[in-house]
Design a protein around this motif. Structure first.
Motif, short mmCIF file in Angstrom:
data_model
loop_
_atom_site.label_atom_id
_atom_site.label_comp_id
_atom_site.label_asym_id
_atom_site.label_seq_id
_atom_site.Cartn_x
_atom_site.Cartn_y
_atom_site.Cartn_z
N UNK A 397 5.37 -17.98 13.73
CA UNK A 397 6.52 -17.28 13.16
C UNK A 397 7.48 -16.83 14.26
N UNK A 398 6.95 -16.31 15.37
CA UNK A 398 7.81 -15.86 16.46
C UNK A 398 8.63 -17.02 17.02
N UNK A 399 8.01 -18.17 17.14
CA UNK A 399 8.73 -19.35 17.65
C UNK A 399 9.88 -19.72 16.73
N UNK A 400 9.63 -19.71 15.43
CA UNK A 400 10.68 -20.06 14.47
C UNK A 400 11.83 -19.06 14.53
N UNK A 401 11.49 -17.78 14.65
CA UNK A 401 12.52 -16.74 14.66
C UNK A 401 13.39 -16.81 15.91
N UNK A 402 12.86 -17.32 17.01
CA UNK A 402 13.65 -17.42 18.24
C UNK A 402 14.59 -18.62 18.21
N UNK A 403 14.23 -19.62 17.41
CA UNK A 403 15.07 -20.81 17.35
C UNK A 403 16.24 -20.58 16.40
N UNK A 404 17.36 -21.23 16.69
CA UNK A 404 18.53 -21.15 15.83
C UNK A 404 18.79 -22.51 15.18
N UNK A 405 19.16 -23.47 16.01
CA UNK A 405 19.54 -24.78 15.48
C UNK A 405 18.34 -25.58 14.99
N UNK A 406 17.14 -25.33 15.58
CA UNK A 406 15.98 -26.15 15.26
C UNK A 406 14.93 -25.39 14.47
N UNK A 407 15.29 -24.25 13.89
CA UNK A 407 14.31 -23.45 13.15
C UNK A 407 13.75 -24.21 11.95
N UNK A 408 14.62 -24.88 11.19
CA UNK A 408 14.17 -25.61 10.00
C UNK A 408 13.27 -26.76 10.39
N UNK A 409 13.64 -27.49 11.44
CA UNK A 409 12.82 -28.61 11.90
C UNK A 409 11.45 -28.14 12.36
N UNK A 410 11.42 -27.11 13.20
CA UNK A 410 10.14 -26.60 13.70
C UNK A 410 9.29 -26.04 12.57
N UNK A 411 9.92 -25.34 11.62
CA UNK A 411 9.18 -24.77 10.50
C UNK A 411 8.57 -25.83 9.61
N UNK A 412 9.33 -26.86 9.30
CA UNK A 412 8.82 -27.92 8.41
C UNK A 412 7.69 -28.70 9.08
N UNK A 413 7.83 -29.00 10.38
CA UNK A 413 6.75 -29.69 11.08
C UNK A 413 5.50 -28.82 11.16
N UNK A 414 5.70 -27.52 11.44
CA UNK A 414 4.56 -26.62 11.51
C UNK A 414 3.83 -26.50 10.19
N UNK A 415 4.57 -26.41 9.09
CA UNK A 415 3.94 -26.31 7.78
C UNK A 415 3.19 -27.59 7.42
N UNK A 416 3.77 -28.73 7.80
CA UNK A 416 3.08 -30.00 7.56
C UNK A 416 1.75 -30.05 8.30
N UNK A 417 1.73 -29.59 9.55
CA UNK A 417 0.50 -29.60 10.33
C UNK A 417 -0.53 -28.63 9.75
N UNK A 418 -0.06 -27.47 9.30
CA UNK A 418 -0.97 -26.50 8.68
C UNK A 418 -1.60 -27.08 7.42
N UNK A 419 -0.79 -27.73 6.58
CA UNK A 419 -1.31 -28.34 5.36
C UNK A 419 -2.32 -29.44 5.69
N UNK A 420 -2.03 -30.21 6.73
CA UNK A 420 -2.95 -31.28 7.12
C UNK A 420 -4.29 -30.70 7.57
N UNK A 421 -4.27 -29.61 8.30
CA UNK A 421 -5.50 -28.97 8.76
C UNK A 421 -6.31 -28.44 7.57
N UNK A 422 -5.62 -27.81 6.61
CA UNK A 422 -6.32 -27.29 5.43
C UNK A 422 -6.93 -28.42 4.61
N UNK A 423 -6.19 -29.51 4.43
CA UNK A 423 -6.73 -30.64 3.67
C UNK A 423 -7.93 -31.25 4.37
N UNK A 424 -7.87 -31.31 5.71
CA UNK A 424 -9.00 -31.85 6.45
C UNK A 424 -10.22 -30.95 6.33
N UNK A 425 -10.00 -29.62 6.38
CA UNK A 425 -11.12 -28.68 6.30
C UNK A 425 -11.74 -28.66 4.91
#
Length: 435
Positions: A397-425
């Motif tokens: 969350x802190x990383x996303x809040x510090x970003x301006x132009x790339x906040x949406x990109x970083x957030x969407x990639x991060x959420x995708x990775x989190x979902x992948x980890x949950x599905x794997x677990x």
């Protein structure tokens, strides 16, 4: 037997997940209330800002000088009535207008809120050519040169701190408060020019000292307008219709220069009455105080449902893995701790800034949830997974809040990775083996 089956059904993981999901949705209500608290704090800060501005001096816009010449003309009356005499004012802009501004900034504080104000020193000089009334195409108009006057627009007259004098061809003319007409400016000063020879080029100078708040702007009314502004304030934002042609911004202050010609505007050098507005030719600088903890806090609250959902998911996985039953009330307490994070972040951020408040709040909430998890599971490894989850989420969350132009990109990639980890677990969990 039937009672035992009902008991097993109510304690099944399927029912548990339904209850926990409904609980997570209901906890959106407190997150909306927290957003409302942040909006209230923002509104209170704006109220304090306007109160200080109204006492010191509001945002200043300086425009002019403009040469104005009254005229009269006649139009035929209706139904064979005699001619009616009408009055008007012709406006003439300077050929050359040079503005040199120095802003001496200061801060005013009320409670926990701080605003920036300034004392501005402006020197205006330039040249008027003899007014070309023939270019106005006013038929049968009679111009009253003896009633000619100059007007200078100033948005907040309370901010004037000197007794300005308009120097024309070496002669000093006292100014009068108010504008003789409101065709161009709603407030300002007026200089009567009855003794000025308008058939000759007019060289003028004017010095203004005035208080203002946050923004100082001028209007580029010359056929050629040159504007220079400098200040010791290190956080400027250049505003208006034109950006500086040259600028230097350092930790010791800034210097900015503009060059605007009449071809950059959508109005001519002379016209009659209210045909044009000059406000579109404004340019200037805003002195910023980098206070963005409220905006970042508001953005962070929008991720509350993500934090709650991921924590609930990890607790359900641990519950299935460790065979330790967790009551829905315990899920509620964990969610409330996550929500308290945003309250801490907002309140502490008002005192020590966003980044340090984020660190303090994240450490406090992570420690609290980890301690509570250990008391539930009595397992260091399981508690370590909970602590790791909290740390990872707050870093994300802190990383996303510090970003301006790339906040949406970083957030969407991060959420995708989190979902992948949950599905794997979740692959190794036997969902229907509920005992």
């Amino acid at each position: 037997m039937e009672t035992k089956n009902v008991h097993q059904f109510m304690n099944s993981y399927s029912v548990k997940m339904i209850v926990v999901s409904l609980l997570a949705i209901l906890l959106l209500i407190p997150s909306f209330l927290i957003q409302e608290i942040i909006r209230e704090r923002i509104g209170l800060g704006e109220k304090v800002k306007f109160e200080i501005y109204s006492q010191w001096g509001e945002k200043q816009v300086i425009a002019g000088p403009v040469l104005n010449i009254p005229y009269t003309y006649s139009i035929p009356g209706e139904n064979n009535q005699p001619y009616e005499e009408r009055n008007g004012v012709a406006h003439f802009l300077p050929d050359i207008l040079e503005t040199d501004g120095v802003l001496n900034p200061d801060t005013r504080k009320r409670g926990i809120y701080k605003v920036v104000v300034y004392e501005g020193h402006l020197k205006l000089k330039g040249t008027f050519t003899p007014p070309g009334v023939e270019q106005l195409n006013l038929k049968n108009a009679q111009f009253n040169y003896n009633e000619a006057y100059f007007t200078i627009g100033i948005t907040d007259m309370r901010g004037i701190k000197n007794m300005p004098e308009l120097v024309i061809n070496g002669l000093k003319f006292k100014v009068e408060p108010g504008v003789a007409d409101v065709d161009l400016f709603q407030s300002g000063i007026t200089v009567k020019a009855a003794s000025v020879d308008l058939s000759q080029p007019l060289n003028f100078e004017l010095e203004l000292v005035l208080n203002g708040s946050e923004t100082l702007s001028v209007e580029a009314l010359g056929k050629t307008s040159k504007v220079t502004m400098n200040s010791s304030w290190p956080e400027p934002s250049f505003t208006g219709a034109f950006l500086p042609a040259n600028r230097q911004v350092t930790s010791q202050g800034f210097t900015a220069e503009w060059l605007v010609t009449h071809l950059n505007r959508n109005f001519p050098q002379q016209w009659a009455d209210r045909r044009y507005s000059t406000h579109e030719a404004g340019l200037g600088v805003e002195l910023l105080i980098p206070v963005d903890h409220y905006q970042k806090s508001m953005r962070s609250v929008k991720y509350a449902i993500l934090f709650i959902a991921l924590n609930f998911i990890i607790f359900i996985f641990i519950e299935i893995k460790s065979k330790t039953r967790i009551h829905p009330f315990q899920y509620l307490l964990v969610a409330l701790a996550l929500l308290i994070f945003y309250v801490l972040l907002t309140s502490i951020g008002e005192q020590i800034g966003f980044n340090r408040a984020y660190l303090v709040s994240a450490l406090a909430v992570t420690s609290l949830i980890s301690w509570y998890a250990y008391n539930i599971f009595r397992n260091v490894r399981m508690t370590g997974w909970v602590t790791l989850l909290q740390t990872g989420l707050y870093l994300f969350l802190f990383t996303i809040l510090q970003l301006q132009d790339y906040a949406l990109l970083a957030g969407s990639i991060g959420l995708f990775m989190i979902l992948a980890i949950i599905m794997s677990a979740s692959r190794k969990i036997i969902w229907y083996a509920e005992t």
